[in-house]
Scaffold this motif. Structure first.
Motif, short mmCIF file in Angstrom:
data_model
loop_
_atom_site.label_atom_id
_atom_site.label_comp_id
_atom_site.label_asym_id
_atom_site.label_seq_id
_atom_site.Cartn_x
_atom_site.Cartn_y
_atom_site.Cartn_z
N ILE A 20 -22.01 -31.92 -17.84
CA ILE A 20 -21.50 -33.14 -18.16
C ILE A 20 -21.24 -33.45 -19.66
O ILE A 20 -21.10 -34.66 -20.14
N THR A 21 -21.85 -32.59 -20.64
CA THR A 21 -22.06 -32.95 -22.01
C THR A 21 -20.75 -32.17 -22.69
O THR A 21 -20.59 -31.92 -23.85
N SER A 22 -19.97 -31.27 -22.04
CA SER A 22 -18.92 -30.29 -22.36
C SER A 22 -17.91 -31.15 -22.89
O SER A 22 -17.71 -32.48 -22.22
N GLU A 23 -17.07 -30.89 -23.81
CA GLU A 23 -16.03 -31.55 -24.52
C GLU A 23 -15.00 -31.96 -23.49
O GLU A 23 -14.18 -32.87 -23.28
N ALA A 29 -20.54 -39.57 -15.30
CA ALA A 29 -21.60 -39.51 -16.23
C ALA A 29 -21.21 -40.70 -17.48
O ALA A 29 -22.13 -41.12 -18.07
N GLU A 30 -19.90 -40.49 -17.97
CA GLU A 30 -19.62 -41.34 -18.90
C GLU A 30 -20.12 -42.60 -18.83
O GLU A 30 -20.50 -43.41 -19.95
N THR A 31 -20.02 -43.38 -17.63
CA THR A 31 -20.30 -44.66 -17.40
C THR A 31 -21.87 -44.83 -17.68
O THR A 31 -22.28 -45.70 -18.29
N VAL A 32 -22.80 -43.80 -17.22
CA VAL A 32 -24.26 -43.66 -17.34
C VAL A 32 -24.30 -43.59 -18.91
O VAL A 32 -25.33 -44.41 -19.62
N PHE A 50 -26.28 -34.91 -27.10
CA PHE A 50 -26.95 -33.87 -27.78
C PHE A 50 -28.38 -33.55 -27.11
O PHE A 50 -28.81 -32.55 -26.85
N SER A 51 -29.08 -34.74 -26.60
CA SER A 51 -30.44 -34.65 -26.11
C SER A 51 -29.98 -34.15 -24.67
O SER A 51 -30.71 -32.90 -24.45
N LEU A 52 -29.16 -34.41 -24.11
CA LEU A 52 -28.86 -33.65 -22.57
C LEU A 52 -28.50 -32.45 -22.51
O LEU A 52 -28.88 -31.44 -21.87
N ASN A 53 -27.61 -32.03 -23.80
CA ASN A 53 -27.30 -30.43 -23.91
C ASN A 53 -28.41 -29.78 -24.44
O ASN A 53 -28.45 -28.61 -23.89
N SER A 54 -29.38 -30.19 -25.15
CA SER A 54 -30.48 -29.54 -25.51
C SER A 54 -31.35 -29.07 -24.39
O SER A 54 -31.89 -28.06 -24.21
N LEU A 118 -31.10 -43.05 -18.48
CA LEU A 118 -30.81 -41.66 -18.33
C LEU A 118 -31.68 -40.83 -17.31
O LEU A 118 -31.25 -40.05 -16.60
N LEU A 119 -33.22 -41.12 -17.50
CA LEU A 119 -33.89 -40.47 -16.46
C LEU A 119 -33.81 -40.50 -15.03
O LEU A 119 -33.62 -39.65 -14.47
#
Length: 341
Positions: A20-23, A29-32, A50-54, A118-119
């Motif tokens: 969901i964080t890929s380009e 999830a963009e709404t979230v 960045f946080s989600l992808n990490s 987010l959580l």
């Protein structure tokens, strides 16, 4: 639910977070993300992703297996763990959430008003992966009750209240900590550019952000400032520039000498907790003496970024990408949970 099932569920969650964080992702999830961004002016879309992808990268099967292999996690009657989460950076409480669930216990979470979207979104997807988690996760906005232990993260001030209200329970109560960097003067341009990430990611609001640097007495700041320039666009954030302008004005009125590159301020200071847009610096005469001093001050330090050979040092650029076994304040959360009786 067996440990293997829990591990498999979090591995699948990690894949989802990276997806969901890929380009190329056009996920709902963009709404979230936008809702989370609206909750806090510091939660930019870039920092949320960045946080989600990490976390997506951290939740690999290899990492999870290596992490849990350090413990004897038996299937026992689950305890309910109250988690009071901070809201300084996106998903700052996720590691506690993960630790409680992976150890077979139940989460009772009180979210920060700055980070309450987010959580629950992630938890909802985790339950869709493994429905047995449904009875293990609860979020509450009311008074915490019916729990067996507490994990609370806050400031030095709030920790006193946490001690008062939760001192009778088994607990982990975290206070203010800051991270530092120790420079020798021989760092490469790549090292210093990665250090810029450690300083500026999340606008410097995380406990793992470098808020102070230690430098030799004859340190040349030119390469340092050149590397910091990779984050020059941070000044376009209105909250950040307001802090920069305010802190600069206050320091100048008090005639403090400053080093300024038009988007960050360097101030010589013995403290650790620098304001937003400011990095403190302090000179040292020898690494041996500095190491002794840092050990004395260890309760104020979250992590040390360096390549000088200091004990437990973190590589440049890795401060905001801790391993699963890198515990906040050096307190092993899983060990704490497994010792509950």
């Amino acid at each position: 639910m067996q440990l293997k099932q829990r591990i498999n569920a979090f591995v699948s969650l990690g894949k989802f977070l990276k997806q969901i964080t890929s380009e190329n992702n056009k996920f709902e999830a963009e709404t979230v993300f936008r809702k989370a961004e609206a909750e806090s002016g510091w939660f930019t879309l870039e920092n949320i992703k960045f946080s989600l992808n990490s976390w997506g990268e951290a939740l690999s099967e290899e990492n999870l297996q290596q992490w849990v292999s350090n413990y004897k996690i038996e299937e026992t009657e689950p305890k309910t763990i109250a988690i009071i989460m901070a809201g300084n950076i996106p998903l700052v409480g996720f590691h506690d959430f993960l630790s409680v669930l992976i150890s077979g216990n139940k989460v009772l979470a009180k979210l920060s008003s700055n980070d309450k979207t987010l959580l629950p979104f992630i938890a909802e997807h985790l339950i869709s992966i493994e429905p047995k988690f449904k009875g293990y996760i609860e979020f509450t906005e009311g008074r915490l009750k019916d729990f067996d232990a507490v994990i609370a993260t806050g400031s030095n001030n709030t920790s006193r209240y946490f001690d008062y209200y939760f001192g009778k329970y088994p607990n982990i109560i975290r206070k203010n900590r800051n991270s530092i960097a120790v420079l020798a003067g021989n760092e490469t341009e790549e090292d210093l550019t990665k250090l810029a990430d450690d300083i500026f990611r999340y606008f410097g609001l995380g406990c793992r952000n470098v808020s102070k640097i230690y430098i030799p007495e004859d340190y040349d700041f030119e390469p340092f400032f050149k590397a910091m320039y990779s984050w020059k666009d941070i000044i376009h954030n209105h909250k950040y520039i307001n802090n920069y302008d305010y802190n600069k004005a206050v320091y100048l009125m008090d005639s403090f000498p400053l080093l300024d590159n038009e988007f960050m301020l360097l101030k010589e200071d013995s403290g650790f907790s620098s304001p937003i847009s400011v990095v403190f610096y302090e000179k040292y005469t020898s690494l041996e003496r500095l190491e002794v001093e840092l050990k004395i001050q260890s309760e104020k330090i979250q992590c040390t970024v360096s390549k000088t050979g200091l004990q437990n040092e973190v590589a440049f650029g890795k401060a905001q990408n801790p391993e699963l076994w890198d515990y906040a304040d050096g307190v092993d959360t899983v060990e704490f949970l497994l010792k509950l009786t």
